[in-house]
Design a protein around this motif. Sequence first.
Motif, short mmCIF file in Angstrom:
data_model
loop_
_atom_site.label_atom_id
_atom_site.label_comp_id
_atom_site.label_asym_id
_atom_site.label_seq_id
_atom_site.Cartn_x
_atom_site.Cartn_y
_atom_site.Cartn_z
N GLU A 6 -5.96 33.40 60.39
CA GLU A 6 -5.57 32.19 59.64
C GLU A 6 -6.63 31.11 59.78
OE1 GLU A 6 -3.50 29.84 57.09
OE2 GLU A 6 -3.13 31.95 57.52
N LYS A 9 -9.55 31.99 57.56
CA LYS A 9 -9.16 31.74 56.17
C LYS A 9 -9.29 30.26 55.82
CE LYS A 9 -4.99 31.97 53.38
NZ LYS A 9 -3.58 32.35 53.40
N GLN A 10 -8.82 29.39 56.72
CA GLN A 10 -8.89 27.95 56.47
C GLN A 10 -10.33 27.43 56.49
OE1 GLN A 10 -6.37 25.99 55.48
NE2 GLN A 10 -5.16 27.86 55.45
N SER A 13 -11.94 28.41 53.27
CA SER A 13 -11.41 27.60 52.18
C SER A 13 -12.11 26.24 52.14
CB SER A 13 -9.91 27.42 52.35
OG SER A 13 -9.41 26.53 51.38
#
Length: 60
Positions: A6, A9-10, A13
């Motif tokens: 996670e 992923k952040q 992004s």
Amino acid sequence: MTFQNELIKQLKSGADRGLQAIQSASKNLSYSELLVEANKVTTFLLNRGMENQSNRSKPS
């Protein structure tokens, strides 16, 4: 999904959007730069025998 997945992923992004991750009076760090540094830390730890949690089997 594990915490590290996670987090990555952040970071990706934020990097894709060109955002600043850290801002201070003396230093600015983009998400792209932070991701590069995080990868360096991961490589350092794995090279010293730290277990990769994403490859670890789940307890029964």
